[in-house]
Design a protein around this motif. Structure first.
Motif, mmCIF file in Angstrom:
data_model
loop_
_atom_site.group_PDB
_atom_site.id
_atom_site.type_symbol
_atom_site.label_atom_id
_atom_site.label_comp_id
_atom_site.label_asym_id
_atom_site.label_seq_id
_atom_site.Cartn_x
_atom_site.Cartn_y
_atom_site.Cartn_z
ATOM 1 N N GLN A 80 0.823 -1.204 0.000
ATOM 2 C CA GLN A 80 0.000 0.000 0.000
ATOM 3 C C GLN A 80 0.863 1.262 0.000
ATOM 4 O OE1 GLN A 80 -3.029 -1.804 3.138
ATOM 5 N NE2 GLN A 80 -3.683 0.237 2.520
ATOM 6 N N TRP A 86 -2.475 1.665 -6.280
ATOM 7 C CA TRP A 86 -2.956 0.309 -6.557
ATOM 8 C C TRP A 86 -4.082 -0.074 -5.606
ATOM 9 C CZ3 TRP A 86 1.313 -3.902 -7.603
ATOM 10 C CH2 TRP A 86 1.959 -3.610 -8.816
ATOM 11 N N ASN A 87 -4.854 -1.061 -6.019
ATOM 12 C CA ASN A 87 -5.785 -1.739 -5.126
ATOM 13 C C ASN A 87 -5.163 -3.086 -4.750
ATOM 14 O OD1 ASN A 87 -7.936 0.135 -4.951
ATOM 15 N ND2 ASN A 87 -8.612 -0.445 -7.004
ATOM 16 N N VAL A 105 -9.707 -5.103 0.667
ATOM 17 C CA VAL A 105 -9.043 -4.322 -0.374
ATOM 18 C C VAL A 105 -8.433 -3.103 0.306
ATOM 19 C CG1 VAL A 105 -9.300 -3.017 -2.509
ATOM 20 C CG2 VAL A 105 -10.609 -5.133 -2.175
ATOM 21 N N ASN A 106 -7.131 -2.961 0.127
ATOM 22 C CA ASN A 106 -6.376 -1.886 0.791
ATOM 23 C C ASN A 106 -6.571 -1.915 2.302
ATOM 24 O OD1 ASN A 106 -5.408 -1.049 -1.701
ATOM 25 N ND2 ASN A 106 -7.107 0.386 -2.009
ATOM 26 N N LEU A 158 -13.168 -6.708 -9.135
ATOM 27 C CA LEU A 158 -12.679 -5.389 -8.727
ATOM 28 C C LEU A 158 -11.361 -5.023 -9.407
ATOM 29 C CD1 LEU A 158 -13.456 -5.726 -4.910
ATOM 30 C CD2 LEU A 158 -14.621 -4.218 -6.519
ATOM 31 N N VAL A 160 -8.211 -5.994 -8.886
ATOM 32 C CA VAL A 160 -7.130 -5.618 -7.981
ATOM 33 C C VAL A 160 -5.785 -5.736 -8.705
ATOM 34 C CG1 VAL A 160 -8.396 -6.291 -5.906
ATOM 35 C CG2 VAL A 160 -6.897 -7.955 -7.030
ATOM 36 N N ASP A 161 -4.824 -4.952 -8.255
ATOM 37 C CA ASP A 161 -3.502 -4.935 -8.886
ATOM 38 C C ASP A 161 -2.566 -5.977 -8.294
ATOM 39 O OD1 ASP A 161 -3.711 -2.389 -10.630
ATOM 40 O OD2 ASP A 161 -4.421 -1.732 -8.663
#
Length: 503
Positions: A80, A86-87, A105-106, A158, A160-161
């Motif tokens: 993070q 990024w997610n 998420v995060n 979603l 996510v990265d």
């Protein structure tokens, strides 16, 4: 169609729990489902995915006996900081209060609305596509495997990265091991505690854990006992990992105040640093990442300092009862209880308020040896007091003023919040408070001078919290250590109304 609710999703999810008898039968035959990965691939196909789709999640895969959740928390926090745009997905288990804590998420659990949406999308797809390649595959997966499917679906939806993925049980045959090519893999500490519980040698346990290593993927492990390290290393070689690294210590960590308390967290933080560094080197091929020695990059430092992992070596003030301090740790093995007691007997924790009434709330599950656990807590407290040059006799026999052995049932009426419902307990034992009476007898045996009137056996966590409230007066604040079970810690957070400060 009527709007579906989060509560309806949890009710359906709970129908997928195994019961106590089923789990006991599985344990007697070794508890391994050799078709676990094939079944997971089949379920994935039925909800519209192939295993290769999961590679888009950019996975850091983590297993181990101890510390894998903490390692995942550190890794999430580091990414993070390193990639603020990024997610970052995080999938862990178990949860403390709400099932959706497992899918973050995060660092934040997905909302009730999101969980409900993704839960029923998976449910409906399984219902609509009941064609099975193997007739023995159940129509729907059991609890953990179902939640793993929901997590994969949520993270893919979603976009996510990156995804930090914690193994549920073992590694080789765990349903999370369906990801064909994670970015990097890591094994946390492998302890002797689980040898007796699982009926396997440490070498066999290490073989299962090392099963997450993949061809062409960097493999990491913290230092292990010799027989475990040999087995893990062999798995890395046999599975053609691109490299195998036993994480060296990082002197730079000695000057940091890690976001997760306890000296045992240094090893978990070290593994997280190496995993994230290798991850970022892989996904940022065109970028130059600063080295992690001799000084850690600043984004890594901030990530380690800001990491949060509720219910593990966590000290909080009760928001409604300012005279109560809760010390929460879900330790449930002799080794983790040692770490818990070392953290607890500390000038910043138990020794900060010497006037407080000290209370232990304890439970253990799954046939674990309560007397051994309590003995370990007492022995570690004694050794810590000696180390800190504290006069143990000045603190009274058994350190604690009251000990409470309660079930993991949340409320006095026998009910639990849906998210905390548990089919895996022996209900006959629960009704008779068999485990709790055995723990009380063990405590009386270990500390024969302890006041018998201060040894309490209670049927619910609500009863326990109410007793703690009774023990508090303006002249005697209470300091409460809750340990032995993550389910117990979660129940205390729920029953005592601590969610806003604990989670």
């Amino acid at each position: 169609m009527a709007t579906r609710t989060y509560e309806e999703a949890i009710t359906k999810l709970n129908t997928l729990q195994s019961n106590f008898a089923t789990l006991e039968a599985a344990r007697r035959v070794g508890g391994v489902n050799e078709y676990a990965i094939a079944e997971t691939e089949e379920y994935l196909a039925r909800i519209g995915y192939s295993p290769s789709d999961l590679n888009r999640l950019n996975v850091i895969h983590v297993t181990g006996t101890k510390g894998k959740g903490s390692t995942c928390a550190f890794a999430t926090s580091i990414l993070q900081q390193a990639k603020p745009n990024w997610n970052i997905g995080l999938y862990t288990s178990p949860h403390l209060v709400a099932v959706r804590e497992r899918i973050r998420v995060n660092g934040v659990p997905i909302s009730e609305e999101q969980f409900t949406k993704y839960f029923f999308e998976v449910w409906d797809r399984l219902e609509a596509n009941d064609k099975r390649a193997r007739p023995t595959t159940p129509p729907k997966p059991m609890y953990f495997k179902y939640l793993t499917l929901v997590a994969f679906h949520a993270f893919l939806s979603l976009k996510v990265d990156a995804t930090i993925l914690e193994v549920g049980v073992g590694g080789l045959l765990d349903c999370t091991n369906v990801v064909p090519k994670p970015i990097v893999t890591g094994v946390t500490a492998l302890g002797y505690d689980h040898v007796a519980v699982l009926g396997k040698t440490l070498r066999e346990i290490a073989f299962q854990k090392g099963g997450i290593y993949k061809p062409g993927v960097p493999a990491f492990s913290v230092p292990q006992p010799p027989e475990a390290l040999e087995s893990v290393k062999k798995q890395a070689i046999d599975r053609q990992a691109s490299s195998f690294t036993v994480t060296p210590s990082l002197p730079a960590l000695s000057s940091l105040r890690l976001g997760l308390a306890g000296k045992h967290q240094v090893q978990n933080a070290t593994l997280a640093v190496y995993l994230c560094h290798a991850f970022l080197q892989s996904v940022d091929e065109d970028a130059t990442r600063p080295p992690i020695e001799p000084q850690l990059p600043q984004d890594f430092v901030k990530g380690l300092e800001n990491a949060k992992w509720p219910g593990r070596c966590q000290k909080i003030k009760d928001p409604k009862h300012e005279l109560i301090t809760w010390c929460l740790d879900g330790a449930h093995t002799t080794e983790s209880l040692t770490c818990c007691a070392e953290w607890y007997i500390n000038p910043e924790v138990a020794l900060q308020d010497r006037s407080a009434t000290r209370v232990l709330i304890f439970n253990c599950t799954n046939g674990r040896t309560g007397e051994e656990f309590l003995s370990q807590i007492l022995a570690t407290i004694s050794s810590q007091l000696t180390l800190l040059q504290e006069d143990a006799s000045a603190h009274g026999v058994g350190w604690f003023n009251h000990v409470i052995f309660c079930t993991n049932v949340t409320y006095a009426d026998g009910a639990s919040k849906g998210d905390l419902h548990n089919n895996t307990v022996d209900h006959k034992n629960l009704e008779q408070l068999g485990t709790q009476h055995a723990l009380a007898d063990a405590w009386a045996k270990l500390v024969p001078e302890f006041n018998r009137d201060h040894i309490h056996v209670l049927p619910s966590i609500q009863h326990t919290v109410e007793l703690v409230h009774i023990l508090v007066t303006p002249a005697t604040p209470a300091q409460v250590l809750v340990t032995g079970s993550l389910h117990l810690v979660g129940g205390v957070i729920e029953a005592a109304g601590l969610s806003e400060v604990a989670l």
